[in-house]
Design an enzyme around this catalytic site. Structure first.
Site, PDB file in Angstrom:
ATOM      1  N   HIS A  33      76.816  41.790 -13.083  1.00  0.00           N
ATOM      2  CA  HIS A  33      76.774  41.817 -11.616  1.00  0.00           C
ATOM      3  C   HIS A  33      76.824  40.416 -11.014  1.00  0.00           C
ATOM      4  O   HIS A  33      76.197  40.114 -10.008  1.00  0.00           O
ATOM      5  CB  HIS A  33      75.543  42.570 -11.097  1.00  0.00           C
ATOM      6  CG  HIS A  33      75.716  43.111  -9.708  1.00  0.00           C
ATOM      7  ND1 HIS A  33      75.419  42.391  -8.580  1.00  0.00           N
ATOM      8  CD2 HIS A  33      76.198  44.292  -9.264  1.00  0.00           C
ATOM      9  CE1 HIS A  33      75.693  43.130  -7.508  1.00  0.00           C
ATOM     10  NE2 HIS A  33      76.169  44.287  -7.900  1.00  0.00           N
ATOM     11  N   HIS A  82      74.077  52.361  -1.865  1.00  0.00           N
ATOM     12  CA  HIS A  82      73.273  51.779  -2.943  1.00  0.00           C
ATOM     13  C   HIS A  82      72.055  52.676  -3.156  1.00  0.00           C
ATOM     14  O   HIS A  82      71.069  52.534  -2.438  1.00  0.00           O
ATOM     15  CB  HIS A  82      72.844  50.359  -2.578  1.00  0.00           C
ATOM     16  CG  HIS A  82      73.988  49.415  -2.410  1.00  0.00           C
ATOM     17  ND1 HIS A  82      74.659  49.253  -1.222  1.00  0.00           N
ATOM     18  CD2 HIS A  82      74.600  48.605  -3.303  1.00  0.00           C
ATOM     19  CE1 HIS A  82      75.632  48.363  -1.391  1.00  0.00           C
ATOM     20  NE2 HIS A  82      75.626  47.963  -2.641  1.00  0.00           N
ATOM     21  N   HIS A 108      81.591  47.883 -12.856  1.00  0.00           N
ATOM     22  CA  HIS A 108      81.046  47.003 -11.806  1.00  0.00           C
ATOM     23  C   HIS A 108      80.589  45.676 -12.428  1.00  0.00           C
ATOM     24  O   HIS A 108      79.658  45.058 -11.937  1.00  0.00           O
ATOM     25  CB  HIS A 108      79.895  47.737 -11.120  1.00  0.00           C
ATOM     26  CG  HIS A 108      79.475  47.169  -9.790  1.00  0.00           C
ATOM     27  ND1 HIS A 108      80.357  46.695  -8.854  1.00  0.00           N
ATOM     28  CD2 HIS A 108      78.234  47.015  -9.239  1.00  0.00           C
ATOM     29  CE1 HIS A 108      79.678  46.273  -7.792  1.00  0.00           C
ATOM     30  NE2 HIS A 108      78.396  46.446  -8.009  1.00  0.00           N
ATOM     31  N   ASP A 124      76.878  52.365  -6.011  1.00  0.00           N
ATOM     32  CA  ASP A 124      76.935  51.106  -6.750  1.00  0.00           C
ATOM     33  C   ASP A 124      75.646  50.762  -7.494  1.00  0.00           C
ATOM     34  O   ASP A 124      74.552  51.035  -7.003  1.00  0.00           O
ATOM     35  CB  ASP A 124      77.237  49.954  -5.783  1.00  0.00           C
ATOM     36  CG  ASP A 124      78.727  49.833  -5.522  1.00  0.00           C
ATOM     37  OD1 ASP A 124      79.459  50.821  -5.762  1.00  0.00           O
ATOM     38  OD2 ASP A 124      79.155  48.755  -5.075  1.00  0.00           O
TER      39      ASP A 124
HETATM   40 ZN   LIG Z   1      76.765  45.922  -6.822  1.00  0.00          ZN
END
Ligand SMILES: [Zn+2]
Length: 260
Positions: free
Chosen positions: A134, A225, A130, A80
């Site tokens: 954000h 991440h 995504h 991500d």
């Molecule tokens: Zn994220």
């Protein structure tokens, strides 16, 4: 008794209280009768909304995938955020491990660093949406949802990537307008069932490897991440790949996983 003070006609606990005191008591009793049930209902609704907006396995509309129900030992590695300037290092680690990944990227970061988006596409990885900024996609208007998703699709298109684009909500949060849009546009909401580094400051590569290997089962979606933070998540990838492969797992992209 104080001279000149007025008292209530009705006795409270066997005593005739001063008017002001029994008046206040009466008002309080009345508000308690209305206020307590109202408060209980508000708390119940708020709790329900909280669970709904954070649910990984359910949303009010559209297709949500948090893992795939299969006996095949397949697992998807999903990464991500970003792209950030750590992208070349991330791509090097993935290339050395010879593992495909699905990158959930932000439109704004793609616009800032188009070269990193292109190198992700050129390396043959899958790219997902995504959102542009954000932001938390709850209590947002349909216009905001469309804008966040479409501008990001446009940035993904500029990388040269032409494959399927699933969507992952930032922080996993969604309520009504987002799932409605995704359902209307036949977009898949890609969640996860293994998240060894989310909200765990100070987590080590050892912890991440151990939790991932322990939790992965056939059809799992692992969220890491790797674009920011300490680097522990990126450090964990070669070991996760080696351990799961030796346990018989094959790594696939998100869209591959959904065909199993
Ligand atoms: Zn994220």
């Amino acid at each position: 008794m104080v001279a000149g003070q007025e008292f209530c006609a009705v006795a409270e606990g066997g005593r005739h209280l001063p008017t002001a005191v029994c008046y206040t008591a009466r008002v309080l009793r009345k508000w308690m009768k209305i206020g307590v049930p109202v408060l209980v209902i508000v708390v119940l609704i708020a709790t329900g909304l909280y669970y709904l907006m954070n649910a990984r396995t359910f949303q009010l509309a559209g297709h949500v995938v948090h893992r795939v129900d299969t006996d095949a030992k397949v697992v998807a590695l999903t990464l991500d955020d970003g792209p950030t300037d750590r992208t070349p290092e991330v791509l090097r680690v993935l290339a050395e491990a010879q593992v495909p990944a699905t990158f959930y990227l932000n439109g704004a970061d793609l616009a800032d660093r188009p070269e990193h988006g292109r190198s992700i596409a050129e390396a043959g990885h899958e790219i997902g949406n995504h959102t542009y900024s954000h932001r938390r996609m709850v209590f947002v208007t349909p216009g905001t949802v469309a804008d966040e998703i479409e501008t990001t699709d446009a940035e993904i298109g500029k990388t040269g990537y032409t494959g399927p684009i699933t969507f992952r909500p930032p922080y996993g949060k969604k309520l009504w307008t987002l799932p409605r849009y995704l359902a209307d546009h036949e977009r898949v909401t890609a969640m996860w069932d293994v998240e060894p580094d989310s909200g765990k400051p100070g987590v080590t590569a050892d912890d991440i490897v151990a939790e991932t290997v322990d939790r992965v089962r056939p059809g799992s979606i692992v969220l890491l991440h790797v674009m920011h933070g300490s680097g522990a998540s990126l450090e964990a990838i070669p070991r996760i790949v080696a351990e799961l492969r030796s346990a018989g797992y094959e790594f696939v992209t998100m869209s591959d996983l959904m065909t199993r």
